[in-house]
Design a protein around this motif. Structure first.
Motif, short mmCIF file in Angstrom:
data_model
loop_
_atom_site.label_atom_id
_atom_site.label_comp_id
_atom_site.label_asym_id
_atom_site.label_seq_id
_atom_site.Cartn_x
_atom_site.Cartn_y
_atom_site.Cartn_z
N ILE A 1 0.84 -1.20 0.00
CA ILE A 1 0.00 0.00 0.00
C ILE A 1 0.87 1.24 0.00
O ILE A 1 1.83 1.33 0.77
N GLN A 2 0.50 2.21 -0.81
CA GLN A 2 1.21 3.49 -0.80
C GLN A 2 0.99 4.17 0.55
O GLN A 2 -0.14 4.19 1.05
N PRO A 3 2.04 4.72 1.14
CA PRO A 3 1.93 5.28 2.50
C PRO A 3 0.83 6.31 2.69
O PRO A 3 0.25 6.38 3.77
N GLY A 4 0.47 7.07 1.69
CA GLY A 4 -0.57 8.09 1.85
C GLY A 4 -1.99 7.60 1.67
O GLY A 4 -2.94 8.35 1.85
N ASN A 5 -2.16 6.34 1.36
CA ASN A 5 -3.49 5.79 1.10
C ASN A 5 -4.15 5.38 2.42
O ASN A 5 -4.20 4.21 2.79
N GLU A 6 -4.66 6.37 3.13
CA GLU A 6 -5.20 6.16 4.48
C GLU A 6 -6.36 5.16 4.51
O GLU A 6 -6.46 4.35 5.43
N ALA A 7 -7.24 5.20 3.53
CA ALA A 7 -8.39 4.28 3.52
C ALA A 7 -7.92 2.84 3.40
O ALA A 7 -8.41 1.95 4.11
N SER A 8 -6.95 2.58 2.54
CA SER A 8 -6.45 1.23 2.35
C SER A 8 -5.67 0.76 3.58
O SER A 8 -5.79 -0.40 4.00
N LEU A 9 -4.89 1.65 4.17
CA LEU A 9 -4.16 1.29 5.38
C LEU A 9 -5.12 0.94 6.51
O LEU A 9 -4.92 -0.04 7.23
N ALA A 10 -6.18 1.72 6.66
CA ALA A 10 -7.18 1.44 7.71
C ALA A 10 -7.85 0.09 7.45
O ALA A 10 -8.12 -0.66 8.40
#
Length: 181
Positions: A132-141
């Motif tokens: 996951i790209q570090p700025g992709n908050e929705a995917s990280l969550a």
């Protein structure tokens, strides 16, 4: 689920395998969702891109799923298990995306649980990774909700939207998933 196209059902969504006859709907949804996906991913939005996508999904080392709303059959998103390696590894990587107008309702999140259960059950996998790209908050969550653990950082990992993008690598094993109950 006799006579059902779905391989698994949850409270609000079901998953089924992606098929070639999904091309028109999938590509339409990809075009409609391009702004939503930018810059995180590029989903197949042309007939040619979808045909290449399906050729990959039809190989033994890939499984493609659509997240659907079973009451209407509407496609809310997609989740793929890619690069499946058997033998001592028994793992693969996942990629996913929600489609507008169904993004933000938790449908892909619920679908991910169904795909993980399928991957660790009928597919017999032990490990699933996601990058996951570090700025992709929705995917990280999303992956954190399922207990994926951060395992590393991969600079210039994937070429997306005209640039090599850094990614964080997360993983979950069948034991970790089962422990969640």
């Amino acid at each position: 689920m006799p006579d059902s196209p779905y391989v698994a059902m949850g409270p609000r969504v079901a998953i089924r395998h992606t098929e070639r006859n999904d091309r028109a709907e999938f590509t339409r949804l990809s075009r409609t969702s391009a702004a939503l996906h930018h810059p995180w991913l590029t989903a197949p939005s042309t007939d040619e891109a979808f045909d290449i996508f399906m050729t990959k999904l039809e190989r033994d080392d890939h499984e493609g799923f659509l997240v659907c709303l079973p009451e209407t059959g509407a496609i809310a998103g997609f989740i793929n298990v890619n690069s499946i390696v058997r033998g001592a590894f028994q793992g693969g990587t996942i990629g996913y995306g929600a489609f507008a107008p169904h993004a933000g309702h938790g449908y892909v999140s619920e679908g991910l649980g169904l795909v993980l259960a399928y991957a660790f059950g009928p597919l017999g996998l032990h490990r699933i990774e996601v990058n996951i790209q570090p700025g992709n908050e929705a995917s990280l969550a999303l992956v954190k909700r399922y207990g994926f653990r951060l395992e590393g950082f991969s600079p210039d990992y994937l070429y997306i939207e005209g640039a090599w993008r850094d990614h964080e690598r997360y993983a979950i094993t069948s034991d970790m998933f089962e422990a969640q109950g």
